[in-house]
Design a protein around this motif. Structure first.
Motif, PDB file in Angstrom:
ATOM      1  N   ILE A  91       0.846  -1.198   0.000  1.00 31.31           N
ATOM      2  CA  ILE A  91       0.000   0.000   0.000  1.00 31.31           C
ATOM      3  C   ILE A  91       0.880   1.246   0.000  1.00 31.31           C
ATOM      4  CG2 ILE A  91      -1.704   1.323   1.330  1.00 31.31           C
ATOM      5  CD1 ILE A  91      -2.885  -1.359   2.247  1.00 31.31           C
ATOM      6  N   PHE A  92       1.924   1.249   0.813  1.00 30.39           N
ATOM      7  CA  PHE A  92       2.847   2.385   0.832  1.00 30.39           C
ATOM      8  C   PHE A  92       3.519   2.562  -0.533  1.00 30.39           C
ATOM      9  CE2 PHE A  92       3.680   1.639   5.634  1.00 30.39           C
ATOM     10  CZ  PHE A  92       2.500   2.283   5.948  1.00 30.39           C
ATOM     11  N   ALA A 118      -5.378  11.432  -6.758  1.00 28.30           N
ATOM     12  CA  ALA A 118      -5.307  11.914  -5.377  1.00 28.30           C
ATOM     13  C   ALA A 118      -6.339  11.189  -4.510  1.00 28.30           C
ATOM     14  CB  ALA A 118      -5.525  13.423  -5.325  1.00 28.30           C
ATOM     15  N   SER A 119      -7.507  10.921  -5.079  1.00 26.72           N
ATOM     16  CA  SER A 119      -8.529  10.165  -4.351  1.00 26.72           C
ATOM     17  C   SER A 119      -8.061   8.739  -4.083  1.00 26.72           C
ATOM     18  CB  SER A 119      -9.843  10.134  -5.137  1.00 26.72           C
ATOM     19  OG  SER A 119     -10.324  11.436  -5.333  1.00 26.72           O
ATOM     20  N   ALA A 120      -7.372   8.153  -5.047  1.00 28.03           N
ATOM     21  CA  ALA A 120      -6.820   6.809  -4.858  1.00 28.03           C
ATOM     22  C   ALA A 120      -5.784   6.811  -3.736  1.00 28.03           C
ATOM     23  CB  ALA A 120      -6.207   6.299  -6.156  1.00 28.03           C
ATOM     24  N   ALA A 125      -4.407   5.450   1.770  1.00 28.66           N
ATOM     25  CA  ALA A 125      -3.957   5.898   3.086  1.00 28.66           C
ATOM     26  C   ALA A 125      -4.948   5.480   4.172  1.00 28.66           C
ATOM     27  CB  ALA A 125      -3.766   7.416   3.092  1.00 28.66           C
ATOM     28  N   ILE A 126      -6.231   5.603   3.877  1.00 29.22           N
ATOM     29  CA  ILE A 126      -7.251   5.169   4.838  1.00 29.22           C
ATOM     30  C   ILE A 126      -7.145   3.666   5.072  1.00 29.22           C
ATOM     31  CG2 ILE A 126      -9.743   4.881   5.171  1.00 29.22           C
ATOM     32  CD1 ILE A 126     -10.064   7.621   3.727  1.00 29.22           C
ATOM     33  N   VAL A 129      -4.200   2.959   7.353  1.00 28.73           N
ATOM     34  CA  VAL A 129      -4.491   3.316   8.743  1.00 28.73           C
ATOM     35  C   VAL A 129      -5.388   2.254   9.381  1.00 28.73           C
ATOM     36  CG1 VAL A 129      -5.739   4.969  10.208  1.00 28.73           C
ATOM     37  CG2 VAL A 129      -4.142   5.782   8.466  1.00 28.73           C
ATOM     38  N   VAL A 130      -6.417   1.836   8.665  1.00 31.32           N
ATOM     39  CA  VAL A 130      -7.324   0.814   9.199  1.00 31.32           C
ATOM     40  C   VAL A 130      -6.568  -0.484   9.464  1.00 31.32           C
ATOM     41  CG1 VAL A 130      -9.301  -0.649   8.611  1.00 31.32           C
ATOM     42  CG2 VAL A 130      -9.425   1.801   8.223  1.00 31.32           C
ATOM     43  N   LEU A 131      -5.746  -0.907   8.513  1.00 32.05           N
ATOM     44  CA  LEU A 131      -4.991  -2.150   8.699  1.00 32.05           C
ATOM     45  C   LEU A 131      -4.028  -2.044   9.876  1.00 32.05           C
ATOM     46  CD1 LEU A 131      -4.201  -3.120   5.006  1.00 32.05           C
ATOM     47  CD2 LEU A 131      -5.663  -4.367   6.604  1.00 32.05           C
TER      48      LEU A 131
END
Length: 137
Positions: A91-92, A118-120, A125-126, A129-131
């Motif tokens: 993801i990073f 940018a939305s992707a 990023a969300i 954070v959740v993971l």
């Protein structure tokens, strides 16, 4: 009651042996491929550094590319050390790759594409954070 070799003519033990051999073989293949990924990443990093030295200039795209290489190496290290969450590193990498794409093609891109990318990045990023937040529980 466990099945013994006498009751089943050894087929249970043969299945376990086959499974152990396959797990070991796949582990060796995985480690070999991880070593190959690390070596290829080091080679690509070397080529990029030499290119920067020849050009005698560093731009933001080059820096973001170095972050990509660093994140790939970190992902390999996570697999070997077992520390961290290996599924977060891709993801990073995706976030950095999208940011690099926006930086390199930002002036020539359709504004709608920039908003979509940018939305992707925001969505990724969300997800990260959740993971990271819920994987520790």
């Amino acid at each position: 009651m466990p099945v013994t070799e006498d009751e089943n003519d050894g087929s249970v033990d043969a299945g376990r042996t086959e499974k152990l051999v396959m797990v070991a073989a796949l582990g060796v293949i995985e480690r070999g491929l991880l070593i190959l990924v690390a070596l290829m990443t080091l080679a690509a990093t070397s080529v990029e550094v030499l290119s920067i030295i020849e050009r005698r200039s560093v731009n933001l795209g080059d820096i973001l590319l170095m972050f990509l290489y660093t994140e790939v190496m970190a992902m390999v290290a996570v697999f070997y050390t077992g520390k961290g969450l290996p599924f977060v590193y891709p993801i990073f990498i995706a976030i950095t790759a999208l940011a690099r794409l926006i930086v390199l093609q930002g002036k020539d891109m359709d504004p709608q594409n920039i908003v979509l990318e940018a939305s992707a990045i925001l969505l990724l990023a969300i997800a990260a954070v959740v993971l990271l937040r819920f994987a520790r529980r």
